[in-house]
Enzyme design. Structure first.
Site, short mmCIF file in Angstrom:
data_model
loop_
_atom_site.label_atom_id
_atom_site.label_comp_id
_atom_site.label_asym_id
_atom_site.label_seq_id
_atom_site.Cartn_x
_atom_site.Cartn_y
_atom_site.Cartn_z
N PRO A 138 0.86 -1.19 0.00
CA PRO A 138 0.00 0.00 0.00
C PRO A 138 0.90 1.24 0.00
O PRO A 138 1.82 1.33 0.81
CB PRO A 138 -0.77 -0.11 1.33
N LEU A 139 0.66 2.17 -0.90
CA LEU A 139 1.53 3.34 -1.04
C LEU A 139 0.68 4.61 -1.03
O LEU A 139 -0.14 4.82 -1.92
CB LEU A 139 2.32 3.26 -2.36
N GLN A 142 -5.98 -1.28 3.33
CA GLN A 142 -5.21 -1.01 4.55
C GLN A 142 -5.89 0.10 5.34
O GLN A 142 -6.22 1.15 4.79
CB GLN A 142 -3.78 -0.60 4.22
N CYS A 166 3.01 3.18 10.29
CA CYS A 166 3.12 4.49 9.63
C CYS A 166 3.90 5.45 10.53
O CYS A 166 3.58 5.62 11.71
CB CYS A 166 1.74 5.06 9.35
N LYS A 217 0.74 -4.60 9.57
CA LYS A 217 2.00 -4.02 9.09
C LYS A 217 2.67 -3.30 10.26
O LYS A 217 2.06 -2.48 10.93
CB LYS A 217 1.70 -3.02 7.95
N ASN A 254 9.94 -6.29 4.12
CA ASN A 254 9.72 -5.05 3.37
C ASN A 254 10.89 -4.10 3.60
O ASN A 254 11.30 -3.89 4.73
CB ASN A 254 8.40 -4.44 3.84
N ALA A 267 7.75 -1.81 -2.39
CA ALA A 267 7.12 -0.50 -2.14
C ALA A 267 7.74 0.57 -3.02
O ALA A 267 7.39 0.70 -4.19
CB ALA A 267 7.25 -0.16 -0.65
#
Length: 412
Positions: free
Chosen positions: A65-66, A119, A150, A189, A252, A277
């Protein structure tokens, strides 16, 4: 496209008239919420482990997810170039529960996205649980990912994202409440820890599985690092080896070539797959490279055709009126603020390029390749004009991640 927000549901969310019987039941049973349970007595709400649907992520190419650039048209590009799994951009739970159309747009799914997740990010078990119930009821998704990694201040200051790494009991409440509501896989995540040099997620890997997560993505950096320095893959391997067999672990960080992907999956067979990513932002054909196990010396013409496809998909998604054209242009420019960092294979002395390299200015093999290598926003606008026509009068652009004009801070 599917997973749109209907006007009727939006009005109900605005008026706080949507009921969440499953979430309220589970929150009360976990001692996390004291509000009365609505209509829960008729529901068999206990989710047994054997009933949970599973996805075998092993060996599949997963586009992370970006935020901003991981929009639906970009994901279509990546699907066409070989991505197996896609996931929507991070959506904030409170905004979804308030019926914000812009946030719901992040859940949209294209038919080509055959394994697709969304997400979400929230700070408290009740908001996350209700959001999960709402998505399960209203959307067609294959898995739901909860972001607990995040690093940005506006998210962390609300107690969400990587702030949760410091609050394991809050993590437990969120994962337990959310996982007990849905039968589809719930994934999480995280980062290695909050502070640099104080990794801690390895001590929580088994717990995350026991609390109800089906898979765990570990970004090999702390919150403090953001995107600076290299990802710590040795620590990712350590976490993967500690994971119970029921928990799939994804690595990741910094994957930018097929050799990176193969090295990590070979070095640690316990890793189910690696998540790609920023590498996909700079060169989305990395998925083709991994599948065909080659370094693709892609021409400027082939790269321009990919941009052309993006514009076509963008006009389908955002509309072909003036507003749609300018929205497509905006997201194209955001993407071009990454793509200029690609160095053509045919110009490299050392193959493959590393993600943290900052190339000196160079001339390409033709004028278009030289233009695509420019770090100037004015040149990105020129490329957009080749695809979408002249920009409006007084047009300006500053990328969201603010790394153009060679701001060397790794915010992107």
């Amino acid at each position: 496209e599917i997973n749109s927000l209907s006007k009727d549901l939006q009005k109900l969310l605005w008026k706080n008239k949507v009921s969440f019987p499953k979430a309220d039941f589970q929150l009360k049973s976990l001692g996390l919420d004291s509000r009365p349970v609505k209509k829960a007595k008729d529901l068999d709400l206990k989710q047994h482990a054997r009933e949970r649907k599973l996805i075998d992520f092993r060996g599949k190419l997963y586009l992370a997810p970006l935020t901003t650039v991981g929009n639906l048209p970009f994901r279509r590009i990546c699907k066409a170039l070989g991505a197996d799994i896609t996931c929507g951009e991070m959506a904030m739970c409170t905004n979804l529960l308030q019926g914000q159309a812009s946030e719901w747009a992040l859940l949209r799914r294209h038919p080509s996205e055959d394994i697709f997740g969304v997400q979400i990010c929230g700070a408290y078990p009740d908001t996350v649980a209700r959001t999960v119930e709402l998505i399960d009821r209203e959307c067609t998704v294959d898995f739901i990912d909860i972001n607990m990694g995040c690093p940005i201040d506006v998210v962390v200051n609300k107690g969400a994202g990587s702030a949760l790494i410091m609050k394991p009991m809050r993590m437990k409440g969120i994962i337990q409440a959310a996982s007990s509501i849905v039968s589809k896989p719930l994934t999480v995540k995280v980062r290695t820890g909050y502070f640099e040099g104080r990794n801690r997620i390895d001590s929580l890997v088994s717990d995350i599985c026991n609390w109800g997560a089906s898979a765990l993505t570990i970004h090999g950096r702390s919150r403090q690092q953001r995107y600076s320095k290299l990802a710590d893959w040795d620590y990712i391997y350590e976490c993967a080896r500690k994971a119970p067999d029921d928990l799939q672990v994804f690595g990741n960080g910094d994957i930018f070539s097929y050799t990176d992907w193969i090295k990590h999956t070979t070095d640690c067979p316990k890793l189910s797959t690696c998540v790609i990513a920023r590498g996909a932002l700079i060169k989305p054909w990395i998925f083709t490279e991994v599948k065909e196990q080659r370094h693709w010396d892609i021409s400027s013409g082939e790269r321009f055709n990919i941009l052309k496809d993006f514009v076509h998909f963008g006009l389908q998604h955002w509309g072909s009126d003036t507003k749609g054209v300018e929205t497509t242009r905006h997201f194209l420019l955001e993407w071009l603020s990454y793509t200029y960092r690609y160095i053509p294979v045919g110009l490299l002395d050392v193959i493959p390029q590393r993600l943290n390299w900052r190339p000196p200015c160079y001339y390409g093999r033709d004028d278009l390749e030289t233009l695509m290598a420019s770090d100037s926003a004015a040149d990105w606008i020129r490329i957009s004009e080749m695809l979408l026509g002249k920009v409006p009068e007084g047009f300006t652009f500053a990328p969201k991640h603010k790394s153009n004009a060679y701001d060397r801070a790794e915010n992107g």
